[in-house]
Design an enzyme around this catalytic site. Structure first.
Site, PDB file in Angstrom:
ATOM      1  N   GLU A 175       0.801  -1.224   0.000  1.00 47.05           N
ATOM      2  CA  GLU A 175       0.000   0.000   0.000  1.00 47.05           C
ATOM      3  C   GLU A 175       0.837   1.279   0.000  1.00 47.05           C
ATOM      4  O   GLU A 175       0.789   2.059   0.963  1.00 47.05           O
ATOM      5  CB  GLU A 175      -0.964   0.013   1.196  1.00 47.05           C
ATOM      6  CG  GLU A 175      -1.896  -1.185   1.243  1.00 47.05           C
ATOM      7  CD  GLU A 175      -3.053  -1.014   2.232  1.00 47.05           C
ATOM      8  OE1 GLU A 175      -3.063  -0.016   2.969  1.00 47.05           O
ATOM      9  OE2 GLU A 175      -3.941  -1.873   2.245  1.00 47.05           O
ATOM     10  N   GLU A 387      -5.265  -8.436   0.871  1.00 47.27           N
ATOM     11  CA  GLU A 387      -5.969  -8.074   2.111  1.00 47.27           C
ATOM     12  C   GLU A 387      -7.431  -7.797   1.820  1.00 47.27           C
ATOM     13  O   GLU A 387      -7.763  -7.148   0.819  1.00 47.27           O
ATOM     14  CB  GLU A 387      -5.409  -6.790   2.758  1.00 47.27           C
ATOM     15  CG  GLU A 387      -4.077  -6.947   3.418  1.00 47.27           C
ATOM     16  CD  GLU A 387      -3.592  -5.648   4.052  1.00 47.27           C
ATOM     17  OE1 GLU A 387      -4.417  -4.812   4.465  1.00 47.27           O
ATOM     18  OE2 GLU A 387      -2.367  -5.488   4.119  1.00 47.27           O
TER      19      GLU A 387
HETATM   20  C1  FCB Z   1      -4.459  -1.813   5.437  1.00 52.76           C
HETATM   21  C2  FCB Z   1      -3.090  -2.176   5.956  1.00 52.76           C
HETATM   22  C3  FCB Z   1      -3.106  -3.211   7.038  1.00 52.76           C
HETATM   23  C4  FCB Z   1      -4.295  -3.047   7.956  1.00 52.76           C
HETATM   24  C5  FCB Z   1      -5.575  -2.923   7.191  1.00 52.76           C
HETATM   25  C6  FCB Z   1      -6.804  -2.804   8.043  1.00 52.76           C
HETATM   26  O1  FCB Z   1      -4.436  -0.504   4.962  1.00 52.76           O
HETATM   27  O2  FCB Z   1      -2.253  -2.641   4.924  1.00 52.76           O
HETATM   28  O3  FCB Z   1      -1.873  -3.159   7.708  1.00 52.76           O
HETATM   29  O4  FCB Z   1      -4.073  -2.028   8.839  1.00 52.76           O
HETATM   30  O5  FCB Z   1      -5.506  -1.823   6.344  1.00 52.76           O
END
Ligand code: FCB
Length: 482
Positions: A175, A387
């Site tokens: 990210e 994620e």
């Molecule tokens: C993302 C991050 C991760 C976590 C999630 C909820 O932005 O990569 O570390 O905090 O959100």
């Protein structure tokens, strides 16, 4: 069955392609603790979390889930849930403290972790940078200093030399949008700078670091798949009939998605983003002076895999709107400042969608739309969802956590993902965020994203009911109809 008898899509059984990967993800600073052990030196998050008001409750990652000492137990949890893959990040300040010489003791931790995973039949997925820049490098300008990209290459080569033969996937950045724009424009993340165009400068150096590292690892003979993880959004106009809101959505799409996707997959910054930010300066010069000849060729080095993180999209407006009611979870200090350089006029009115415990809107249809759009607009490498998940205020009752809302969130998003696969998008796997409840950055420990509950006083781990449900999906590759 007539068409009328066909059950609604969200109730149908769905089956994922054979070989589809199932995993859970974590990140070093959020779970490891042991902040000063075996030669680790501070990262920007150790510093930032100590700034008054930066993190709710003044929480830090000093102890976190104590994963540094409990990793065998955590690997066993992944194994017992039957998940084939585990995504983790390496802490740069353990492996090259202060961004300097190699620290074997720090590297040994990740050697032990990878051994443990392979011994349990779990495929490791390694992220090099999940936001924990050595503070010493920040003191020299951090991601606004081009030299940091070269220090990142040194670090990437160290990790690759030690683990590259046993880790089949290595991604550079997690990210970069958050590192760049939350870190340098809004200041809501470490290092907490609120310097407008510094976000664009940091974004470029993060992308450059990614590209140079991919080139260096390939030159070193990498056999692992190499890639990057982006968090992407679906930016809609708040009022679809209003050109001002359309323009706000376009600008957000540019400064959230395309500012990374275009350099990576097309070798160029988007024209509209360059035009919108042309007057923005960093250190007294146009920000884009940091883009040197040859940089974009490095940034657009071939990707073997693209990681996509998706939580939700949003509707944007170019008109003033009151801040949406997010249940009051956001620390007031964290609300100030836009993350979009030049986007002070952009507002994000809520849409009345349900919200998770952290206040984020639940928008599974956006997940399908995002993936289909990526596939239409870009020549994509294979995609993994690195994620997706949700925070809810869980409680342990009689040794159990019945987190039905999280299960419903994950199910809805897996169904949305399945729809994208059916539409032809080449998605190979999914990681739940997160294996464990952990340090949720500026929100501290109050927001629980785990499929496994962590009691921070005792460090007892309790798989939630969503974990048991997810384990069944992973084992069968299907979601039952109901
Ligand atoms: C993302 C991050 C991760 C976590 C999630 C909820 O932005 O990569 O570390 O905090 O959100």
């Amino acid at each position: 069955m007539t068409e009328l008898d066909t059950p609604p899509a969200h109730l149908r059984p769905v089956e994922f392609p054979p070989g589809f990967g199932w995993g859970a993800a974590t990140a070093a600073y959020q779970i490891e603790g042991a902040a000063a052990e075996d030669g680790r030196t501070p990262s920007i998050w150790d510093t930032y979390s100590r700034l008054p008001g930066a993190v709710i409750g003044g929480d830090t990652g000093d102890v976190a889930c104590d994963h540094y000492h409990r990793y065998p137990e955590d690997v066993a949890l992944v194994r017992d849930l039957g998940l084939g893959s585990y995504r983790f990040s390496v802490a740069w300040p353990r492996v090259r403290p202060d961004g300097g010489a190699v620290n074997q003791a720090g590297l040994d931790f990740y050697r032990r972790l990878v051994d443990e995973l392979l011994g349990a039949g779990i495929t490791p997925w390694l992220t090099l940078y999940h936001w924990d820049l050595p503070q010493t490098l920040e003191d020299a300008g951090g991601w606004t200093n081009r030299d940091t990209a070269h220090r990142f290459v040194d670090y990437a080569r160290t990790v690759h030399d030690a683990l590259g033969d046993r880790v089949p996937t290595i991604t550079t950045m997690n990210e970069p949008w958050c590192s760049a724009f939350l870190g340098h424009t809004s200041g809501r993340h470490a290092p907490g700078r609120r310097e407008g165009a510094a976000g664009l400068v940091a974004a470029h150096h993060l992308m450059l670091a990614h590209g140079l590292a991919v080139q260096a690892l390939r030159a070193d003979g990498a056999t692992a798949d190499l890639g990057i993880t982006l968090n992407l959004t679906v930016a809609d106009p708040h009022d679809p009939t209003d050109p001002v809101d359309h323009d706000a959505a376009r600008r957000v799409d540019g400064l959230f998605n395309r500012v990374f996707l275009d350099p990576l997959l097309r070798g160029a910054y988007p024209e509209d983003v360059l035009a919108d930010t042309a007057a923005m300066q960093f250190a007294g010069r146009p920000w884009s002076d940091v883009v040197h000849d040859g940089d974009l060729a490095a940034v657009s080095s071939k990707l073997d895999v693209l990681g996509v993180n998706y939580y939700n999209g949003a509707a944007y407006s170019g008109h003033p709107h009151p801040a949406p009611d997010d249940g009051g979870v956001r620390h007031p200090d964290l609300l100030s400042g836009t993350p979009f350089p030049g986007g002070e006029d952009i507002t994000e009115p809520g849409r009345g969608l349900p919200r998770t415990g952290i206040g984020w809107e639940v928008q599974p249809e956006g997940f399908t739309r995002l993936l289909v759009r990526l596939d239409a607009d870009y020549d994509l490498p294979p995609v993994w969802i690195t994620e997706n998940g949700a925070a809810y205020p869980d409680e342990v009752v009689d040794g159990r956590v019945e987190d039905h809302e999280r299960r419903a969130y994950v199910e809805a998003h897996l169904r949305a993902l399945h729809a994208a696969i059916e539409a032809g998008v080449d998605v190979r796997g999914y990681f739940a965020w997160s294996l464990l409840d952990n340090f949720e950055w500026s929100y501290g420990y109050g927001q629980r994203f785990g499929i496994v509950h962590v009691d921070y006083d005792t460090q007892v781990r309790t798989p939630k009911s969503s974990a048991h449900w997810y384990a069944r999906v992973a084992a069968s590759g299907r979601i039952e109809g109901h």
